[in-house]
Scaffold this motif. Structure first.
Motif, PDB file in Angstrom:
ATOM      1  N   TYR A 138       0.826  -1.212   0.000  1.00 49.45           N
ATOM      2  CA  TYR A 138       0.000   0.000   0.000  1.00 49.45           C
ATOM      3  C   TYR A 138       0.867   1.273   0.000  1.00 49.45           C
ATOM      4  CZ  TYR A 138      -4.230  -2.718   0.841  1.00 49.45           C
ATOM      5  OH  TYR A 138      -5.285  -3.593   0.721  1.00 49.45           O
ATOM      6  N   HIS A 139       1.864   1.325  -0.859  1.00 48.86           N
ATOM      7  CA  HIS A 139       2.817   2.425  -0.872  1.00 48.86           C
ATOM      8  C   HIS A 139       2.197   3.726  -1.376  1.00 48.86           C
ATOM      9  CE1 HIS A 139       6.028  -0.449  -0.088  1.00 48.86           C
ATOM     10  NE2 HIS A 139       5.547  -1.194  -1.067  1.00 48.86           N
ATOM     11  N   ARG A 140       1.244   3.623  -2.270  1.00 44.12           N
ATOM     12  CA  ARG A 140       0.701   4.817  -2.916  1.00 44.12           C
ATOM     13  C   ARG A 140      -0.591   5.319  -2.258  1.00 44.12           C
ATOM     14  NH1 ARG A 140       3.086   5.328  -8.141  1.00 44.12           N
ATOM     15  NH2 ARG A 140       1.286   6.491  -8.903  1.00 44.12           N
ATOM     16  N   PHE A 141      -1.019   4.652  -1.187  1.00 47.35           N
ATOM     17  CA  PHE A 141      -2.269   5.041  -0.523  1.00 47.35           C
ATOM     18  C   PHE A 141      -2.048   6.240   0.392  1.00 47.35           C
ATOM     19  CE2 PHE A 141      -4.100   1.491  -2.366  1.00 47.35           C
ATOM     20  CZ  PHE A 141      -5.411   1.290  -1.967  1.00 47.35           C
ATOM     21  N   THR A 142      -2.993   7.168   0.352  1.00 49.85           N
ATOM     22  CA  THR A 142      -2.964   8.347   1.203  1.00 49.85           C
ATOM     23  C   THR A 142      -3.902   8.142   2.388  1.00 49.85           C
ATOM     24  OG1 THR A 142      -4.806   9.420   0.053  1.00 49.85           O
ATOM     25  CG2 THR A 142      -2.576   9.771  -0.836  1.00 49.85           C
ATOM     26  N   GLN A 143      -3.874   9.092   3.329  1.00 49.37           N
ATOM     27  CA  GLN A 143      -4.793   9.026   4.464  1.00 49.37           C
ATOM     28  C   GLN A 143      -6.247   9.067   3.986  1.00 49.37           C
ATOM     29  OE1 GLN A 143      -3.994  11.943   7.495  1.00 49.37           O
ATOM     30  NE2 GLN A 143      -5.751  11.371   8.747  1.00 49.37           N
ATOM     31  N   LYS A 144      -6.498   9.861   2.954  1.00 54.77           N
ATOM     32  CA  LYS A 144      -7.841   9.928   2.375  1.00 54.77           C
ATOM     33  C   LYS A 144      -8.255   8.572   1.817  1.00 54.77           C
ATOM     34  CE  LYS A 144     -10.435  11.988  -1.469  1.00 54.77           C
ATOM     35  NZ  LYS A 144     -10.361  12.908  -2.651  1.00 54.77           N
ATOM     36  N   ASP A 145      -7.323   7.890   1.177  1.00 53.20           N
ATOM     37  CA  ASP A 145      -7.615   6.567   0.606  1.00 53.20           C
ATOM     38  C   ASP A 145      -7.987   5.570   1.703  1.00 53.20           C
ATOM     39  OD1 ASP A 145      -7.023   7.568  -1.905  1.00 53.20           O
ATOM     40  OD2 ASP A 145      -4.952   6.851  -1.872  1.00 53.20           O
ATOM     41  N   PHE A 146      -7.195   5.537   2.776  1.00 59.57           N
ATOM     42  CA  PHE A 146      -7.496   4.609   3.873  1.00 59.57           C
ATOM     43  C   PHE A 146      -8.826   4.960   4.533  1.00 59.57           C
ATOM     44  CE2 PHE A 146      -2.877   3.634   3.816  1.00 59.57           C
ATOM     45  CZ  PHE A 146      -2.978   2.251   3.736  1.00 59.57           C
ATOM     46  N   HIS A 147      -9.094   6.253   4.699  1.00 51.05           N
ATOM     47  CA  HIS A 147     -10.379   6.661   5.272  1.00 51.05           C
ATOM     48  C   HIS A 147     -11.532   6.135   4.423  1.00 51.05           C
ATOM     49  CE1 HIS A 147     -13.519   9.120   7.095  1.00 51.05           C
ATOM     50  NE2 HIS A 147     -13.876   9.461   5.864  1.00 51.05           N
ATOM     51  N   SER A 148     -11.402   6.221   3.113  1.00 46.78           N
ATOM     52  CA  SER A 148     -12.458   5.758   2.209  1.00 46.78           C
ATOM     53  C   SER A 148     -12.639   4.249   2.285  1.00 46.78           C
ATOM     54  CB  SER A 148     -12.134   6.182   0.769  1.00 46.78           C
ATOM     55  OG  SER A 148     -12.122   7.591   0.651  1.00 46.78           O
ATOM     56  N   ILE A 149     -11.529   3.520   2.383  1.00 45.16           N
ATOM     57  CA  ILE A 149     -11.616   2.061   2.506  1.00 45.16           C
ATOM     58  C   ILE A 149     -12.296   1.680   3.813  1.00 45.16           C
ATOM     59  CG2 ILE A 149     -10.257  -0.045   2.836  1.00 45.16           C
ATOM     60  CD1 ILE A 149     -10.438   0.820  -0.066  1.00 45.16           C
ATOM     61  N   PHE A 150     -11.941   2.329   4.895  1.00 43.31           N
ATOM     62  CA  PHE A 150     -12.578   2.045   6.186  1.00 43.31           C
ATOM     63  C   PHE A 150     -14.071   2.373   6.122  1.00 43.31           C
ATOM     64  CE2 PHE A 150      -8.295   3.181   8.399  1.00 43.31           C
ATOM     65  CZ  PHE A 150      -7.763   1.972   7.969  1.00 43.31           C
ATOM     66  N   HIS A 151     -14.406   3.496   5.488  1.00 46.82           N
ATOM     67  CA  HIS A 151     -15.823   3.867   5.372  1.00 46.82           C
ATOM     68  C   HIS A 151     -16.566   2.857   4.513  1.00 46.82           C
ATOM     69  CE1 HIS A 151     -19.298   6.509   5.486  1.00 46.82           C
ATOM     70  NE2 HIS A 151     -19.434   6.306   4.185  1.00 46.82           N
ATOM     71  N   PHE A 152     -15.938   2.414   3.438  1.00 50.55           N
ATOM     72  CA  PHE A 152     -16.554   1.404   2.569  1.00 50.55           C
ATOM     73  C   PHE A 152     -16.938   0.161   3.368  1.00 50.55           C
ATOM     74  CE2 PHE A 152     -16.142  -2.497   0.126  1.00 50.55           C
ATOM     75  CZ  PHE A 152     -16.962  -2.265  -0.966  1.00 50.55           C
ATOM     76  N   TRP A 153     -15.998  -0.336   4.188  1.00 55.68           N
ATOM     77  CA  TRP A 153     -16.279  -1.551   4.932  1.00 55.68           C
ATOM     78  C   TRP A 153     -17.248  -1.303   6.090  1.00 55.68           C
ATOM     79  CZ3 TRP A 153     -15.967  -5.934   2.816  1.00 55.68           C
ATOM     80  CH2 TRP A 153     -15.011  -6.191   1.838  1.00 55.68           C
ATOM     81  N   ARG A 154     -17.317  -0.069   6.569  1.00 56.22           N
ATOM     82  CA  ARG A 154     -18.354   0.246   7.555  1.00 56.22           C
ATOM     83  C   ARG A 154     -19.737   0.144   6.904  1.00 56.22           C
ATOM     84  NH1 ARG A 154     -19.358   5.862  11.083  1.00 56.22           N
ATOM     85  NH2 ARG A 154     -20.952   4.947  12.463  1.00 56.22           N
TER      86      ARG A 154
END
Length: 354
Positions: A177-193
């Motif tokens: 996950y080298h190219r992922f930003t904080q925004k990207d991780f936030h979106s992934i967490f929200h997706f799984w929520r």
């Protein structure tokens, strides 16, 4: 933002609350209207996660697969549920089961979960219905002394939810996950929520309910203070993890079980000696896996190439499903997993001791 100690204690209390109270509640929220998004739903973040899947499908899919492998080593109750369905008894059945799971995940990442005509909505409805049927069957077969703990309960849904993305929160740089930003991780967490909500997980037990730092800390605690201890207990006495990998190796999975686990073991504080590289092929695949995770996933050209391979191999596996099933039946005729013969060894009372 909480300081480190406050964050740890806050998440720890919530985790133990889930472990203690989650088993008392059915895994699918009663009266759920899955056509209506919850008030906290953020369509911008959700759609951004879907764009990330289109851009990083191979990484996200591999993370879910590795989470499944580890999850099957660390929770007896979830294993019992899988075995009770009769769809995980053999390597070929595991292939069929999880090939279907891959299709569900693809639909969730590509379509609107709240559009009643979409593939995502229909997929989620199908999974909820399946969970309800299995839960009803298991709960009806319980003895009077077991009635306090529901089968397919909120705790089990909580842990299963985390398996899909937990490693990305725990060791992102080590798994590509080298190219992922904080925004990207936030979106992934929200997706799984959101997907958890659609599955019937109550907010109280949704692993992604909280700030991004809380989600990361929750994944850390689940692994280091619960799952890791159990995985160390079972070591290689749990054969289903290897069987799931065998089902897809050469069809969708490029790397052998030993090469993948040999790389992950020292990162996850597991005993690397349990995953020796006994052939040149395994050694070569290990070197390639290490290079891929640490270096190649930094480059957009490789990510595009890897995504193309992931899509094509999955498409071919579906197209050749019947042939693959027959081949797996011949290749692994003696591997059979049942409730009566599976080597359950974990202490189920450990959940509240951490």
């Amino acid at each position: 933002m909480m300081d480190e100690n406050s964050l740890y204690e806050h998440v720890r209390r919530r985790r133990l609350h889930v472990y203690e109270n989650g088993p008392k509640f059915h895994g699918i929220t009663p009266g759920l209207d899955a056509s209506k998004p919850p008030e906290w739903y953020d369509p911008v973040a959700f759609k951004h996660a879907q764009k990330l899947f289109d851009k990083y499908q191979s990484i996200l899919s591999l993370t879910s697969f590795m989470g499944l492998i580890l999850g099957l080593m660390s929770d007896d109750e979830i294993l019992r549920i899988l075995l009770s369905t009769g769809n995980s008894e053999t390597v070929d059945k595991l292939f069929t089961r999880y090939l279907s799971t891959i299709k569900h995940i693809e639909d969730w990442f590509r379509y609107d979960p709240f559009d009643t005509d979409s593939k995502s909505f229909k997929s989620l409805k199908m999974v909820r219905t399946m969970h309800c049927k299995v839960a009803d069957k298991l709960n009806n077969n319980q003895t009077t002394n077991e009635q306090n703990a529901k089968q397919i309960n909120q705790r089990e849904m909580f842990l299963t939810q985390g398996a899909f993305f937990g490693l990305s929160a725990l060791i992102p740089k080590q798994i590509g996950y080298h190219r992922f930003t904080q925004k990207d991780f936030h979106s992934i967490f929200h997706f799984w929520r959101v997907i958890g909500y659609c599955m019937g997980i109550e907010d109280e037990f949704n692993i992604c309910n909280g700030s991004d730092e809380e989600v990361v800390e929750m994944c850390r605690q689940i692994y280091h203070e619960d799952s890791l201890l159990k995985i160390r207990q079972c070591a290689e006495r749990y054969p289903m993890s290897r069987a799931v990998h065998n089902a897809f190796y050469g069809y969708i999975m490029t790397f052998s079980y030993s090469s993948m686990m040999h790389y992950l073991a020292p990162i996850l504080n597991l005993d690397i000696r349990l995953y020796p590289l006994t052939t040149f092929t395994e050694w070569f695949e290990y070197q390639l896996f290490k290079l891929t995770m640490k270096k190649l996933y930094k480059y957009s050209w490789f990510i595009k190439l890897s995504n193309r391979h992931a899509r094509n191999s999955t498409k071919n596996a579906r197209k050749k499903r019947k042939k693959i099933v027959k081949k797996l039946q011949k290749q692994f005729p003696d591997q059979n997993f049942t409730l009566e013969t599976y080597p359950f060894i974990l202490d189920l009372n450990n959940n509240n001791k951490f």
